[in-house]
Design a protein around this motif. Structure first.
Motif, PDB file in Angstrom:
ATOM      1  N   TYR A 135      40.622  17.759   4.861  1.00 10.42           N
ATOM      2  CA  TYR A 135      40.430  16.430   4.681  1.00 10.42           C
ATOM      3  C   TYR A 135      39.416  16.105   3.432  1.00 10.42           C
ATOM      4  CZ  TYR A 135      42.559  15.977   9.351  1.00 10.42           C
ATOM      5  OH  TYR A 135      43.563  16.118  10.439  1.00 10.42           O
ATOM      6  N   PRO A 136      39.484  14.963   2.749  1.00 10.94           N
ATOM      7  CA  PRO A 136      38.870  14.722   1.592  1.00 10.94           C
ATOM      8  C   PRO A 136      37.400  14.016   2.083  1.00 10.94           C
ATOM      9  CG  PRO A 136      40.385  12.827   1.826  1.00 10.94           C
ATOM     10  CD  PRO A 136      40.873  14.141   2.899  1.00 10.94           C
ATOM     11  N   VAL A 137      36.623  14.754   1.427  1.00 10.45           N
ATOM     12  CA  VAL A 137      35.121  14.371   2.016  1.00 10.45           C
ATOM     13  C   VAL A 137      34.917  12.964   1.388  1.00 10.45           C
ATOM     14  CG1 VAL A 137      32.783  15.047   1.697  1.00 10.45           C
ATOM     15  CG2 VAL A 137      34.450  16.884   1.535  1.00 10.45           C
ATOM     16  N   VAL A 138      35.492  12.426   0.450  1.00 13.19           N
ATOM     17  CA  VAL A 138      35.241  10.999   0.148  1.00 13.19           C
ATOM     18  C   VAL A 138      35.406   9.978   1.103  1.00 13.19           C
ATOM     19  CG1 VAL A 138      37.547  10.644  -0.811  1.00 13.19           C
ATOM     20  CG2 VAL A 138      35.570   9.495  -1.723  1.00 13.19           C
ATOM     21  N   ASP A 139      36.007  10.452   2.199  1.00 14.00           N
ATOM     22  CA  ASP A 139      36.320   9.534   3.333  1.00 14.00           C
ATOM     23  C   ASP A 139      35.308   9.199   4.142  1.00 14.00           C
ATOM     24  OD1 ASP A 139      38.943   9.267   2.518  1.00 14.00           O
ATOM     25  OD2 ASP A 139      40.040  10.044   4.250  1.00 14.00           O
ATOM     26  N   TYR A 140      34.118   9.651   3.993  1.00 10.07           N
ATOM     27  CA  TYR A 140      32.722   9.386   4.770  1.00 10.07           C
ATOM     28  C   TYR A 140      32.054   8.192   3.978  1.00 10.07           C
ATOM     29  CZ  TYR A 140      32.796  13.406   7.548  1.00 10.07           C
ATOM     30  OH  TYR A 140      33.157  14.509   8.684  1.00 10.07           O
ATOM     31  N   VAL A 141      31.540   7.108   4.610  1.00  9.30           N
ATOM     32  CA  VAL A 141      30.707   6.049   4.245  1.00  9.30           C
ATOM     33  C   VAL A 141      29.292   6.676   5.011  1.00  9.30           C
ATOM     34  CG1 VAL A 141      29.993   3.751   4.644  1.00  9.30           C
ATOM     35  CG2 VAL A 141      32.434   4.466   4.125  1.00  9.30           C
ATOM     36  N   THR A 142      28.419   6.672   3.911  1.00  3.63           N
ATOM     37  CA  THR A 142      27.092   7.016   4.351  1.00  3.63           C
ATOM     38  C   THR A 142      26.241   5.748   4.686  1.00  3.63           C
ATOM     39  OG1 THR A 142      27.125   8.847   2.735  1.00  3.63           O
ATOM     40  CG2 THR A 142      25.170   8.141   3.557  1.00  3.63           C
ATOM     41  N   TYR A 143      25.271   5.887   5.735  1.00  2.00           N
ATOM     42  CA  TYR A 143      24.568   4.621   6.033  1.00  2.00           C
ATOM     43  C   TYR A 143      23.082   5.214   6.402  1.00  2.00           C
ATOM     44  CZ  TYR A 143      23.299   0.210   8.066  1.00  2.00           C
ATOM     45  OH  TYR A 143      22.840  -1.153   8.277  1.00  2.00           O
ATOM     46  N   ASN A 144      21.900   4.609   6.034  1.00  2.00           N
ATOM     47  CA  ASN A 144      20.550   5.088   6.098  1.00  2.00           C
ATOM     48  C   ASN A 144      19.821   3.749   6.102  1.00  2.00           C
ATOM     49  OD1 ASN A 144      20.160   4.307   3.433  1.00  2.00           O
ATOM     50  ND2 ASN A 144      19.413   6.338   2.778  1.00  2.00           N
ATOM     51  N   SER A 145      18.428   3.878   6.007  1.00  2.02           N
ATOM     52  CA  SER A 145      17.513   2.571   6.452  1.00  2.02           C
ATOM     53  C   SER A 145      17.642   1.505   5.140  1.00  2.02           C
ATOM     54  CB  SER A 145      15.922   3.355   6.244  1.00  2.02           C
ATOM     55  OG  SER A 145      15.747   4.035   7.635  1.00  2.02           O
ATOM     56  N   VAL A 146      18.292   1.922   4.285  1.00  7.17           N
ATOM     57  CA  VAL A 146      18.590   1.034   3.094  1.00  7.17           C
ATOM     58  C   VAL A 146      19.953   0.484   3.382  1.00  7.17           C
ATOM     59  CG1 VAL A 146      19.089   0.740   0.615  1.00  7.17           C
ATOM     60  CG2 VAL A 146      17.522   2.445   1.472  1.00  7.17           C
ATOM     61  N   GLY A 147      20.832   0.736   4.099  1.00  3.23           N
ATOM     62  CA  GLY A 147      22.190   0.270   4.266  1.00  3.23           C
ATOM     63  C   GLY A 147      23.372   0.862   4.096  1.00  3.23           C
ATOM     64  N   GLY A 148      24.427   0.431   4.020  1.00  3.54           N
ATOM     65  CA  GLY A 148      25.825   1.206   3.796  1.00  3.54           C
ATOM     66  C   GLY A 148      26.113   1.634   2.374  1.00  3.54           C
ATOM     67  N   SER A 149      26.721   2.709   2.315  1.00  6.17           N
ATOM     68  CA  SER A 149      27.067   3.156   0.914  1.00  6.17           C
ATOM     69  C   SER A 149      28.076   2.052   0.142  1.00  6.17           C
ATOM     70  CB  SER A 149      27.071   4.526   0.605  1.00  6.17           C
ATOM     71  OG  SER A 149      28.521   4.706   1.469  1.00  6.17           O
ATOM     72  N   GLU A 150      28.647   1.312   1.112  1.00  7.64           N
ATOM     73  CA  GLU A 150      29.798   0.437   0.594  1.00  7.64           C
ATOM     74  C   GLU A 150      29.771  -0.745   1.136  1.00  7.64           C
ATOM     75  OE1 GLU A 150      34.035   1.850   1.550  1.00  7.64           O
ATOM     76  OE2 GLU A 150      33.527   3.713   0.650  1.00  7.64           O
ATOM     77  N   ASP A 151      29.880  -1.853   0.164  1.00  8.20           N
ATOM     78  CA  ASP A 151      29.972  -3.192   0.481  1.00  8.20           C
ATOM     79  C   ASP A 151      30.826  -3.389   1.855  1.00  8.20           C
ATOM     80  OD1 ASP A 151      29.737  -5.820   0.166  1.00  8.20           O
ATOM     81  OD2 ASP A 151      31.234  -6.000  -1.089  1.00  8.20           O
ATOM     82  N   GLY A 152      30.326  -4.316   2.559  1.00  4.58           N
ATOM     83  CA  GLY A 152      30.976  -4.650   3.628  1.00  4.58           C
ATOM     84  C   GLY A 152      30.962  -3.937   4.882  1.00  4.58           C
ATOM     85  N   VAL A 153      30.357  -2.665   4.914  1.00  3.67           N
ATOM     86  CA  VAL A 153      29.933  -1.996   6.189  1.00  3.67           C
ATOM     87  C   VAL A 153      28.769  -2.520   6.996  1.00  3.67           C
ATOM     88  CG1 VAL A 153      29.000   0.160   6.772  1.00  3.67           C
ATOM     89  CG2 VAL A 153      30.474   0.096   4.941  1.00  3.67           C
ATOM     90  N   GLU A 154      28.999  -3.248   8.174  1.00  2.00           N
ATOM     91  CA  GLU A 154      28.322  -3.725   8.821  1.00  2.00           C
ATOM     92  C   GLU A 154      27.037  -2.863   9.450  1.00  2.00           C
ATOM     93  OE1 GLU A 154      30.539  -6.336  11.518  1.00  2.00           O
ATOM     94  OE2 GLU A 154      31.366  -7.202   9.768  1.00  2.00           O
ATOM     95  N   SER A 155      26.038  -3.741   9.946  1.00  2.00           N
ATOM     96  CA  SER A 155      24.868  -2.939  10.670  1.00  2.00           C
ATOM     97  C   SER A 155      25.153  -2.670  12.299  1.00  2.00           C
ATOM     98  CB  SER A 155      23.304  -3.474  10.334  1.00  2.00           C
ATOM     99  OG  SER A 155      23.625  -4.941  10.732  1.00  2.00           O
ATOM    100  N   ASN A 156      26.412  -2.301  12.421  1.00  3.58           N
ATOM    101  CA  ASN A 156      26.727  -2.078  13.881  1.00  3.58           C
ATOM    102  C   ASN A 156      27.516  -0.907  14.027  1.00  3.58           C
ATOM    103  OD1 ASN A 156      29.483  -2.716  14.640  1.00  3.58           O
ATOM    104  ND2 ASN A 156      28.674  -4.883  14.015  1.00  3.58           N
ATOM    105  N   ILE A 157      27.464  -0.270  15.254  1.00  4.83           N
ATOM    106  CA  ILE A 157      28.162   1.009  15.334  1.00  4.83           C
ATOM    107  C   ILE A 157      29.002   0.622  16.833  1.00  4.83           C
ATOM    108  CG2 ILE A 157      28.331   3.360  16.310  1.00  4.83           C
ATOM    109  CD1 ILE A 157      25.744   3.845  15.017  1.00  4.83           C
ATOM    110  N   GLY A 158      30.638   0.394  16.537  1.00  6.13           N
ATOM    111  CA  GLY A 158      31.493   0.173  17.585  1.00  6.13           C
ATOM    112  C   GLY A 158      31.701   0.978  18.756  1.00  6.13           C
ATOM    113  N   SER A 159      31.926   0.071  19.957  1.00  5.70           N
ATOM    114  CA  SER A 159      32.160   0.884  21.250  1.00  5.70           C
ATOM    115  C   SER A 159      32.955   2.225  20.933  1.00  5.70           C
ATOM    116  CB  SER A 159      32.421   0.207  22.225  1.00  5.70           C
ATOM    117  OG  SER A 159      32.888   0.722  23.461  1.00  5.70           O
ATOM    118  N   GLY A 160      32.307   3.487  21.459  1.00  2.00           N
ATOM    119  CA  GLY A 160      32.902   4.753  21.385  1.00  2.00           C
ATOM    120  C   GLY A 160      33.013   5.173  19.963  1.00  2.00           C
ATOM    121  N   GLN A 161      32.654   4.804  18.955  1.00  2.00           N
ATOM    122  CA  GLN A 161      32.663   5.185  17.632  1.00  2.00           C
ATOM    123  C   GLN A 161      31.992   6.493  17.605  1.00  2.00           C
ATOM    124  OE1 GLN A 161      33.628   3.434  14.207  1.00  2.00           O
ATOM    125  NE2 GLN A 161      33.922   5.741  14.093  1.00  2.00           N
TER     126      GLN A 161
END
Length: 353
Positions: free
Chosen positions: A55-81
Motif C-alpha cells: 500500500y502506498p505510504v503517502v496515504d497517511y495523514v500526519t497529526y501532532n500538536s501543531v495540527g494536520g499535515s493536510e489542510d482540511g483535516v479536523e481536530s477530531n477522531i471519528g467514532s470507531g476510527q
C-alpha cells in the motif's frame, strides 16, 4: 489500552495501531494533552490504489500538536476510527469521557470506492481554532499533490523536538515537499511564536522528471495578514506566494533539500509602528545609483526585479551607502529587501529613473 513500543524509538516501523473506542468522536488535541507518550498519529486515507504487493505510504495523514499535515483535516477522531500512534516511550494510551465530543462526529477516513475523494465528512467543522499556521502544497503535471504544515506555536521552539516536528515518512512515487531542520525532513514543522524575521528552509524530492507548482493551500492567524515569499535558491528568484503560485519546469530526478526558503514580511501596521518609534529606512535613486539611508546598520541587502530575479546582493554593514544599478533599465521597478543589524527586516519598492 496497553502500548508497547520497542526501544522507545521514533521510526515508522515501530508505530502501533489503536482506535477510538467510543460511539462518538473525540477531541484529538485534548487526547494529545492527556497522553504525553504520544509523539504523533497517522490516519490512513485510502487515497491511492493498491500497488502490487504494497500500500502506498503517502496515504497517511500526519497529526501532532501543531495540527494536520493536510489542510482540511479536523481536530477530531471519528467514532470507531483506527489510527497509527508513534510513541516516545513504552506505556499506556488513555481515553477519558472528557475527550468526547457531542454532535461533532464529522470526520472519518475510509474508502468510498474511488481512487480519489477519500475523506468522508460533513460541512460542519468540529471547532474553529485559529493559530499562526500555513499549509503549503506542491502539484506536478499529473495533478498529484503533496502538502506540509508549518505552525508558529508559543510552546514550541525553532529547533527539532518531539510532538511539534513530524518526520516525513509518506514518500510516494512523485514529488515530495518538506521542510528541513537539522538535516531532518519534516511534514509538520512547529516553531516558536511568529516573528517575521524567521525563515523556513524547504526542499523537495522528485521521483520522476516533473513540471510543478508550489502554492499556499491555507493560512491562519498572523500568516493570513503577512506577506509570504518563496525564494528559489537555485535560480535567485523571490516570488510572492500570496500573489500567485510558483511554477518550475524540468525538475530532474533527485533530492533538492536546499532549494527553497520561505520568508515572511509583517503587516503594514507593524511597519508603521517602527516609523512612529523613530526608525527609518530611505531609498533614493540617482542615475546609476541606489542611495540607502537607514537608522540602523544594514547587515544584508537584496534587490529583485519584477520577475523576482535577484539583481543585487551586498552585505554593507553600514547605515548609509550606495548600490550600483547599472544595467537596470530606466522605469524598472525594483524590490528591496534589507536585514538590519538587530535582525529585523525592511522591504521597500523603488523605480529606476
Amino acid at each position: 489500552s496497553a502500548l508497547y513500543h520497542e526501544g522507545g524509538g521514533t521510526t515508522f516501523d515501530n508505530s502501533n495501531m489503536i482506535g477510538n473506542p467510543y460511539p462518538s468522536a473525540i477531541d484529538i488535541d485534548r487526547w494529545f494533552n492527556n497522553n504525553p507518550i504520544v509523539n504523533q498519529v497517522l490516519f490512513w486515507t485510502h487515497a491511492n490504489a493498491f500497488d502490487g504487493d504494497e500500500y502506498p505510504v503517502v496515504d497517511y495523514v500526519t497529526y501532532n500538536s501543531v495540527g494536520g499535515s493536510e489542510d482540511g483535516v479536523e481536530s477530531n477522531i471519528g467514532s470507531g476510527q483506527g489510527f497509527m500512534v508513534e510513541s516516545l516511550f513504552a506505556g499506556n494510551i488513555q481515553f477519558f469521557n472528557e475527550h468526547r465530543l457531542t454532535d461533532q462526529n464529522t470526520q472519518f477516513f475510509k474508502s468510498d470506492g474511488r481512487i480519489k475523494g477519500v475523506v468522508a465528512k460533513s460541512e460542519a467543522s468540529s471547532k474553529v481554532q485559529e493559530r499562526d499556521r500555513i499549509w503549503l502544497k506542491v502539484t506536478d503535471q499529473y495533478a498529484v499533490s503533496d502538502q506540509i504544515l508549518v505552525g508558529f506555536i508559543e510552546d514550541a521552539t525553532d529547533g527539532l523536538e518531539p510532538r511539534y516536528d513530524a518526520q516525513y515518512y509518506n514518500y510516494h512515487k512523485g514529488v515530495n515537499l518538506y521542510t528541513v531542520v537539522e538535516d531532518s525532513k519534516l511534514v509538520i514543522q512547529g516553531l516558536g511564536a511568529f516573528d517575521s524575521n524567521k525563515t523556513v528552509d524547504m526542499g523537495l524530492d522528485a521521483q520522476y522528471p516533473a513540471d510543478l507548482s508550489i502554492s499556499i493551500s491555507k493560512t491562519e492567524g498572523a500568516l493570513s495578514d503577512a506577506q509570504i515569499f518563496l525564494v528559489d535558491n537555485y535560480l535567485n528568484i523571490r516570488h510572492d506566494l500570496k500573489a500567485s503560485d510558483y511554477y518550475v519546469n524540468n525538475v530532474e530526478v533527485g533530492q533538492y533539500s536546499d532549494r527553497f526558503t520561505i520568508e515572511f514580511v509583517s503587516s503594514i501596521a507593524d511597519d508603521l509602528a517602527q516609523v512612529e518609534e523613530g526608525e527609518f529606512f530611505k531609498v533614493a535613486t540617482e542615475y546609476e545609483l541606489l542611495k540607502i539611508n537607514s537608522s540602523k546598520n544594514v547587515q544584508d541587502i537584496k534587490v529583485y526585479d519584477m520577475l523576482g530575479r535577484m539583481i543585487i546582493h551586498k552585505a554593507p554593514m553600514q547605515s548609509s551607502f550606495q548600490l550600483s544599478s547599472e544595467g537596470v533599465k530606466k522605469g524598472s521597478i525594483m524590490f528591496i529587501e534589507a536585514r538590519l543589524e538587530d535582525g529585523s527586516m525592511v522591504n521597500k519598492k523603488s523605480i529606476k529613473y
